[in-house]
Every structure is written in structure tokens, then in C-alpha cells.
Design an enzyme around this catalytic site. Structure first.
Site, short mmCIF file in Angstrom:
data_model
loop_
_atom_site.label_atom_id
_atom_site.label_comp_id
_atom_site.label_asym_id
_atom_site.label_seq_id
_atom_site.Cartn_x
_atom_site.Cartn_y
_atom_site.Cartn_z
N ASP A 25 48.11 29.11 37.61
CA ASP A 25 46.76 29.38 37.11
C ASP A 25 46.01 28.07 36.83
O ASP A 25 46.62 27.05 36.50
CB ASP A 25 46.86 30.22 35.82
CG ASP A 25 45.56 30.92 35.49
OD1 ASP A 25 44.65 30.95 36.34
OD2 ASP A 25 45.45 31.45 34.36
N ASN A 73 42.64 40.51 41.40
CA ASN A 73 41.82 39.40 41.89
C ASN A 73 40.74 39.82 42.91
O ASN A 73 39.84 39.03 43.22
CB ASN A 73 42.68 38.28 42.48
CG ASN A 73 43.43 37.47 41.43
OD1 ASN A 73 44.55 37.01 41.64
ND2 ASN A 73 42.81 37.27 40.26
C1 IPE Z 1 46.84 35.49 37.44
O1 IPE Z 1 45.79 34.63 37.19
C2 IPE Z 1 46.93 35.75 38.91
C3 IPE Z 1 47.34 34.62 39.72
C4 IPE Z 1 47.72 33.45 39.28
C5 IPE Z 1 47.33 34.85 41.13
P1 IPE Z 1 44.34 35.15 36.78
O2 IPE Z 1 43.50 33.96 36.60
O3 IPE Z 1 43.87 36.17 37.75
O4 IPE Z 1 44.64 35.89 35.40
P2 IPE Z 1 43.69 36.23 34.18
O5 IPE Z 1 42.48 36.93 34.74
O6 IPE Z 1 43.31 34.94 33.54
O7 IPE Z 1 44.51 37.08 33.28
C1 IPE Z 2 44.72 30.66 39.95
O1 IPE Z 2 43.62 29.90 39.58
C2 IPE Z 2 44.64 31.14 41.38
C3 IPE Z 2 44.33 32.56 41.52
C4 IPE Z 2 44.23 33.44 40.58
C5 IPE Z 2 44.13 33.04 42.88
P1 IPE Z 2 42.29 30.57 39.06
O2 IPE Z 2 41.38 30.81 40.23
O3 IPE Z 2 42.56 31.78 38.25
O4 IPE Z 2 41.70 29.42 38.17
P2 IPE Z 2 40.99 29.57 36.76
O5 IPE Z 2 41.89 30.36 35.89
O6 IPE Z 2 39.69 30.27 37.00
O7 IPE Z 2 40.80 28.18 36.28
MG MG Z 3 42.92 32.10 36.30
#
Ligand code: IPE
Ligand code: IPE
Ligand code: MG
Length: 245
Positions: A25, A73
Site C-alpha cells: 500500500d 479497487n
Molecule cells: C489494499 O489497499 C489493496 C491493495 C493493496 C491492492 P487499498 O489502498 O485499496 O485499501 P484501503 O482502501 O486503504 O483500505
Molecule cells: C496500493 O497503493 C496499490 C493498490 C491498491 C492497487 P494505493 O494506490 O492504494 O496507494 P495509496 O494508498 O492511495 O497511497
Molecule cells: Mg491504498
């Protein structure tokens, strides 16, 4: 220095976690901090992933599951979803050369039917291409959600009951685990989440029942092989009791 005692920052190769889960993340925030579009964070995250898999394989970890795209997502803007899907497609193609050459077994977990025909084809190709490898097993959680996985398992078992193959009272823990995407794999021992968030976000709810959780404020593109080694060392310094004393 005490002889015969392991240093706190050295990995004990006789006590490795068998299965590591990673919630990768913070790609978006990494990009934002640099004034870049979120897509740049995702690309940097994909590079980070390759290095971490190489390192985990070198250390001798047997299974690693990385959360790449959740069933939630899809809520993101279409342009970001499209970018992520293309990146995953490229990652799978490239892995056939790079990671397969490192003896990595690549699999995906999650629901495939919502993915494009091209990605579904590539998944089959990459899985077949790497299936005979004997190194680390890498599960890429792609359109993965633990509730979807658990519901599927419940449905399969209901079918078995309906068809007279099973009695409800005979259904075991193993039967249930055997209906999950991770069937025949050990439970997750160590769960890592980057970016400072401390939640599961629908990741492997069944498999992490007794996992040790390890959180870091580092954003995923900044997560380095030495951070993985640190997480493993910290894991080894914890006392796991599994409900005992
Ligand atoms: C979890 O991250 C999913 C992945 C790392 C693919 P998110 O960024 O989607 O999770 P939330 O929304 O902060 O819970
Ligand atoms: C994790 O990084 C990757 C996916 C969830 C696909 P994020 O895209 O959630 O990055 P933040 O949490 O917005 O910084
Ligand atoms: Mg995230």
C-alpha cells in the site's frame, strides 16, 4: 556479544516464516509526495515488487502472496484501473523472463471472470510457463477479496451437501481451506502492510488467523529488501502461542 545466541537483526534460516502476505500500500501517496500522477507510484511499486520477490526467494521463503488489486479497487477512476490492469499484464509477461529465470512459480488468486480476455490468457500462460519451477511460490492477488473467496468456498461445500457427497456436520477446517484459492498452501505466518495503514482491507481473512502482523510507515515503492529482512527478524523475535501458554 554472546556466542550461540542469534543477533536480533540476523535472520535465523531454520525458523523462516513459510508463507508471507504483503499488502502493498501507498503507491498513490508516494507519487503525490513527488508531484507525480498516481500511475507513476504504481509503476514504481511494480519495480519494488520484483526486488522483494527476488529477495524472498533468495532467503528461502516458500510462499508469498502479494495484494495487487482488490475486489474493491474497481471503485477507482477508470483511468487508474486501466493503468493498473495494463501494468499487471506487463508484469505477468515480463515475469516469464525475469522471475521464471529465478525459478519462481507464479500464480494468481482472485476472481478471473471480471478480468479482460487478454489478462486471463496471460495468467494461464504465465502459470503454465512457471508451474514446473521449484523456487518460491508467488500468489498475485488480483481481483481478490477474502469475502468472495469464503463465499465461494461455502457455495462449493453446499453443492457437495446437496449432491449427497458430504454431511454438513462432517465438514472440517481442511475441507474449507481446500475450497480456497490457496488450497494446499500453508496459512500466512507473517503479514506485512506498508504505508502506515493498519487494516486488512479484505485480504486473506481465513489464512491470517494466526499470522503475526508487521506494519511500517514506509510507502510500498520505498520498501526495500532490507525492510523485508527486518520484518522477518522481528517475526522471529516474537513468541507465537496459537492459544497455548
Ligand atoms: C489494499 O489497499 C489493496 C491493495 C493493496 C491492492 P487499498 O489502498 O485499496 O485499501 P484501503 O482502501 O486503504 O483500505
Ligand atoms: C496500493 O497503493 C496499490 C493498490 C491498491 C492497487 P494505493 O494506490 O492504494 O496507494 P495509496 O494508498 O492511495 O497511497
Ligand atoms: Mg491504498
Amino acid at each position: 556479544m554472546f556466542f550461540g545466541k542469534r543477533l536480533k537483526d540476523e535472520i535465523d534460516y531454520n525458523n523462516l516464516p513459510e508463507h508471507i502476505g504483503i499488502i502493498m500500500d501507498g503507491n498513490g501517496r508516494w507519487a503525490k509526495k513527488r508531484g507525480l500522477p498516481r500511475s507513476a507510484g504504481h509503476s514504481a511499486g511494480a519495480e519494488s515488487l520484483k526486488k522483494i520477490i527476488t529477495e524472498a526467494n533468495k532467503i528461502g521463503i516458500k510462499y508469498i502472496t502479494v495484494y495487487a488489486f482488490s475486489t474493491e479497487n474497481w471503485k477507482r477512476p477508470k483511468a487508474e484501473v486501466d493503468y493498473l490492469m495494463n501494468l499487471l499484464l506487463d508484469y505477468l509477461k515480463d515475469a516469464e523472463n525475469s522471475l521464471a529465470g529465478e525459478n519462481v512459480v507464479i500464480r494468481t488468486i482472485g476472481s478471473r471472470k471480471e478480468l479482460s480476455a487478454e489478462i486471463q490468457e496471460q495468467i494461464k500462460k504465465t502459470e503454465n510457463f512457471t508451474s514446473k519451477n521449484t523456487g518460491i511460490v508467488m500468489n498475485i492477488a488480483l481481483n481478490y477479496g477474502a469475502r468472495e473467496e469464503i463465499l465461494n468456498a461455502a457455495r462449493q461445500l453446499c453443492e457437495d451437501v446437496k449432491n449427497g457427497k458430504k454431511n454438513p456436520e462432517d465438514i472440517t477446517d481442511e475441507d474449507f481451506a481446500g475450497c480456497l484459492y490457496t488450497k494446499n498452501q500453508p496459512d500466512v505466518d507473517l503479514l506485512i502492510r506498508t504505508s502506515g495503514e493498519q487494516r486488512l482491507s479484505n485480504f486473506m481473512l481465513w489464512q491470517v488467523s494466526y499470522a503475526e502482523m508487521w506494519f511500517t510507515d514506509k510507502l510500498w515503492p520505498d520498501f526495500k529488501p532490507k525492510d523485508l529482512r527486518q520484518a522477518i527478524c522481528d517475526f522471529q523475535n516474537r513468541g507465537r502461542r496459537f492459544g497455548g501458554v
